[in-house]
Design an enzyme around this catalytic site. Structure first.
Site, PDB file in Angstrom:
ATOM      1  CG  HIS A  22      -0.692  -5.892   8.427  1.00  0.00           C
ATOM      2  ND1 HIS A  22      -0.419  -5.127   9.415  1.00  0.00           N
ATOM      3  CD2 HIS A  22      -0.152  -5.038   7.173  1.00  0.00           C
ATOM      4  CE1 HIS A  22       0.076  -3.709   8.466  1.00  0.00           C
ATOM      5  NE2 HIS A  22       0.401  -3.878   7.111  1.00  0.00           N
ATOM      6  CD  GLU A  55       3.055  -4.242   4.712  1.00  0.00           C
ATOM      7  OE1 GLU A  55       3.112  -3.868   3.570  1.00  0.00           O
ATOM      8  OE2 GLU A  55       2.754  -4.669   5.559  1.00  0.00           O
ATOM      9  CB  SER A  80       7.107   2.964   1.843  1.00  0.00           C
ATOM     10  OG  SER A  80       7.195   3.446   3.560  1.00  0.00           O
TER      11      SER A  80
HETATM   12  P1  PGA Z   1       2.399   1.848   3.579  1.00  0.00           P
HETATM   13  O1  PGA Z   1       1.440   0.459   4.250  1.00  0.00           O
HETATM   14  O2  PGA Z   1       2.160   1.089   1.729  1.00  0.00           O
HETATM   15  O3  PGA Z   1       1.948   2.487   3.760  1.00  0.00           O
HETATM   16  O4  PGA Z   1       3.785   1.411   4.022  1.00  0.00           O
HETATM   17  C1  PGA Z   1       1.577  -0.972   3.788  1.00  0.00           C
HETATM   18  C2  PGA Z   1       1.152  -1.494   4.458  1.00  0.00           C
HETATM   19  O5  PGA Z   1       0.934  -2.109   5.570  1.00  0.00           O
HETATM   20  O6  PGA Z   1      -0.008  -2.942   4.120  1.00  0.00           O
END
Ligand code: PGA
Length: 258
Positions: A95, A165, A217
């Site tokens: 991550h 992501e 998000s």
């Molecule tokens: P978020 O986080 O949905 O708040 O953007 C996703 C993540 O960091 O895995």
């Protein structure tokens, strides 16, 4: 195949009582959602209490991290076998928040290897910090994928879940409301790019078997657009997974998307 929705709780909530309450109010919807596999990724300390209270094929648990070593003197770390023993069937790896605190591409590669050996499904995050007009971000992504998969045997690759992501699209990285929004079309392009990169390493039949999720998000408003992207197998939900009503709404939409 069922849509896979992963709730990434990050370092939340503050107490076990709150964790039970949050879990309790999404559990029923998750268990009833026939076409959706829900995965909760709580902080390590909440894994065992939550996973021992309910665990089903449709409702599983992921650890947010593991150390790549199997055991040893790593103070404050947890191993793959430990998280597996207390109920995790998956583990988040790479991550951007962990990369930011020093996790390297090589660490990520070793963690994937360890997870696979322990029969935990690695959920591997890739994504650029920012986009540039020259497409350098594609090179970044290719590098992340290639190093992550170094030395991983062809028969294991299909067990890996990738998450595209983009770091800039994560809710907490958007400092004000005018942040860039990713489009379904952009997500589609990136999923194809990810698949192509895996295909270059292992061939298309294998690449097609690798599940690809989107994260950044995701909320009850945009989940249907995210899941409408061809080849997308699900989503990782951060902030919106801490709001029980919103997360339930996400699961309900996912369950209706085929
Ligand atoms: P978020 O986080 O949905 O708040 O953007 C996703 C993540 O960091 O895995």
């Amino acid at each position: 195949m069922n849509k896979l929705i992963i709730a990434n709780w990050k370092m939340n909530p503050s107490t076990l009582a709150e964790a039970y309450a949050l879990f309790g109010s999404v559990k029923k919807v998750a268990l009833l959602a026939r076409n959706t596999s829900t995965v909760i990724a709580p902080p390590h300390v909440f894994l065992q209490p939550l996973a021992s209270s309910t665990r089903a094929k449709r409702l599983q648990f992921a650890a947010q991290n593991i150390h790549f070593a199997k055991s040893g003197s790593q103070v404050g770390e947890v191993s793959a076998s430990q998280v597996k023993d207390v109920g995790a069937s998956m583990v988040l790896i790479g991550h951007s928040a962990r990369r930011r605190s020093g996790e390297t591409e090589e660490d990520i590669n070793k963690k994937i290897e360890t997870a696979l050996e322990e029969k935990l499904i690695p959920v591997v995050f890739v994504g650029e910090r920012e986009r540039d007009a020259h497409g350098t971000f594609l090179r970044t992504l290719r590098k992340q994928i290639t190093i992550a998969l170094e030395g991983i045997k062809i028969n294991k690759v299909k067990n890996i879940v990738f998450v595209y992501e983009p770091v800039w699209a994560i809710s907490t990285n958007k400092t004000n409301g005018d942040g860039q929004e990713i489009t379904a079309n952009d997500i589609h392009k990136m999923v194809l790019f990810l698949q192509k990169t895996i295909a270059e390493l292992y061939g298309l039949p294998i690449a097609r078997k690798v599940r690809v999720l989107y994260g950044g998000s995701v909320n009850a408003q945009n989940i249907s657009s995210v899941l409408s992207v061809p080849r997308i197998d699900g989503a990782v939900v951060g902030a919106a997974s801490l709001d029980a009503a919103e997360f339930r709404a996400i699961l309900q939409v996912a369950n209706k998307t085929r």
